[in-house]
Design an enzyme around this catalytic site. Sequence first.
Site, PDB file in Angstrom:
ATOM      1  CG  HIS A  89      -0.383   0.047   2.535  1.00 43.34           C
ATOM      2  ND1 HIS A  89      -0.096   1.227   3.186  1.00 43.34           N
ATOM      3  CD2 HIS A  89      -0.041  -0.930   3.408  1.00 43.34           C
ATOM      4  CE1 HIS A  89       0.393   0.967   4.381  1.00 43.34           C
ATOM      5  NE2 HIS A  89       0.441  -0.337   4.554  1.00 43.34           N
ATOM      6  CG  ASP A  91      -2.560   4.207   2.872  1.00 47.42           C
ATOM      7  OD1 ASP A  91      -2.233   3.146   2.303  1.00 47.42           O
ATOM      8  OD2 ASP A  91      -3.293   4.234   3.876  1.00 47.42           O
ATOM      9  CD  GLU A 185      -2.998  -1.553   5.251  1.00 43.06           C
ATOM     10  OE1 GLU A 185      -2.940  -2.621   5.865  1.00 43.06           O
ATOM     11  OE2 GLU A 185      -2.494  -0.486   5.685  1.00 43.06           O
ATOM     12  CD  GLU A 186      -1.173   2.367   7.680  1.00 42.27           C
ATOM     13  OE1 GLU A 186      -1.868   1.985   8.646  1.00 42.27           O
ATOM     14  OE2 GLU A 186       0.007   2.015   7.522  1.00 42.27           O
ATOM     15  CG  HIS A 390       0.891   2.893  12.621  1.00 40.26           C
ATOM     16  ND1 HIS A 390      -0.307   2.284  12.941  1.00 40.26           N
ATOM     17  CD2 HIS A 390       1.102   2.627  11.312  1.00 40.26           C
ATOM     18  CE1 HIS A 390      -0.779   1.663  11.887  1.00 40.26           C
ATOM     19  NE2 HIS A 390       0.058   1.848  10.868  1.00 40.26           N
TER      20      HIS A 390
END
Length: 420
Positions: A89, A91, A185-186, A390
């Site tokens: 992904h 993002d 995706e996040e 994150h």
Amino acid sequence: MLARSADSRFPSLTDRFVTYAKINTQAAEGSETYPSSACQLDLARLLVEELLALGIADAAMDEHGYVTATLPANDPAMTKVPAIAFISHMDTYPQVSGANVQPTFHENYQGGDIALPKNGVVISFSENPYLTTCIGETIITSDGTTLLGADDKAGIAEIMEAITLIVENPGFKHGPVKVAFTPDEEIGAGVKHFDVKGFGATVAYTMDGGQRGEIENETFCADSALVCFVGRDIHPGYAKDKMISSIRVAADFIAMLPKDMAPETTEGMEGYLHPITMEGNTSSTSVHVLLRDFDADGLVPKAKLVKELAAKACANWPGSSVDVEIKQFYRNMKYDLEKEPRAVAYAMEGIRRIGIEPKLGSIRGGTDGSNLSAQGLPTPNIFTGEQSFHSFTEWVCVKDMELATQTILQTITVWAEKES
């Protein structure tokens, strides 16, 4: 193992990663567009350009921002091999800045904490015991003001490096190989518009895992609860015995959630309840609670508990009311992967061929593979090296990225050998 040609005109694995990391692709929660942030398309357009430069004729971005491409089988004996895909992904996590990322290299790491250049951010050795595995290697971090974006730009760089190696080594026999790069995706919408049938793969692999050698075949089953409290507003100067603050009712509800069922007190195969946002005013307040369990049946008592505690909070504030809506999010992909055992077995063999013993694991979260597997495309998750994602302390070891690239190539080889 395949190697770059001496006169390669394409960026190296780390150069690609640095380029991708510097492009802001931060997802935007609550956005009404798809992708949720237009900046994700900046990376998507670059990836199409790079795939076309590699000679992948069908490389394209569709109206939803999905980038797809296909390497056809390159030998008549390979035409019967099922098409397999590798997916990452584009993002990054919405709650930590992904703008102006400055990848920082720590070469020949010798152990201990890693101090980042800015904001006094330190990657603690005690909190990152996996650093022991990376002694003597190069580690990449941010400068401490942003996340790094190895989740999942490490995966993108590894896929692009594997495709580059295949193109530069025409003697490498393979069946049809597809790639896809997805947005959002996040925020749980990575494959919201993905055309699984049109994509045409039999099996896919998300490159979005952590430690070297890991392949993950389980995710949480995930539901969410939207708990909406209604109170009674009135001028605060005349509120005695009349006002009912929905914020206070919501606060009581949150305080009642069991501390031993929180993300910060659970691990391994334990599920959790997690109040992630609260929005409102005196009149009405909504609390968004995440429900997670590796067994779908385990979500049932969690939903029941949320409803019971919400009702109890209202009982403490006579005149208030509550509405609880439970929404299904995604399910443990193990149920669907069991229908196609080759997906995990062949990837495990690919990992063994790079000299590492594979480790089956479970994701305390979800990936695009959760939803893809549910839609009929079995998609386990393979390591990329990303760590402490994150957060400002996110990091990746270059050696792990190299090993992940070779795992992609070896997995392609196993499929070609077993199925031709």
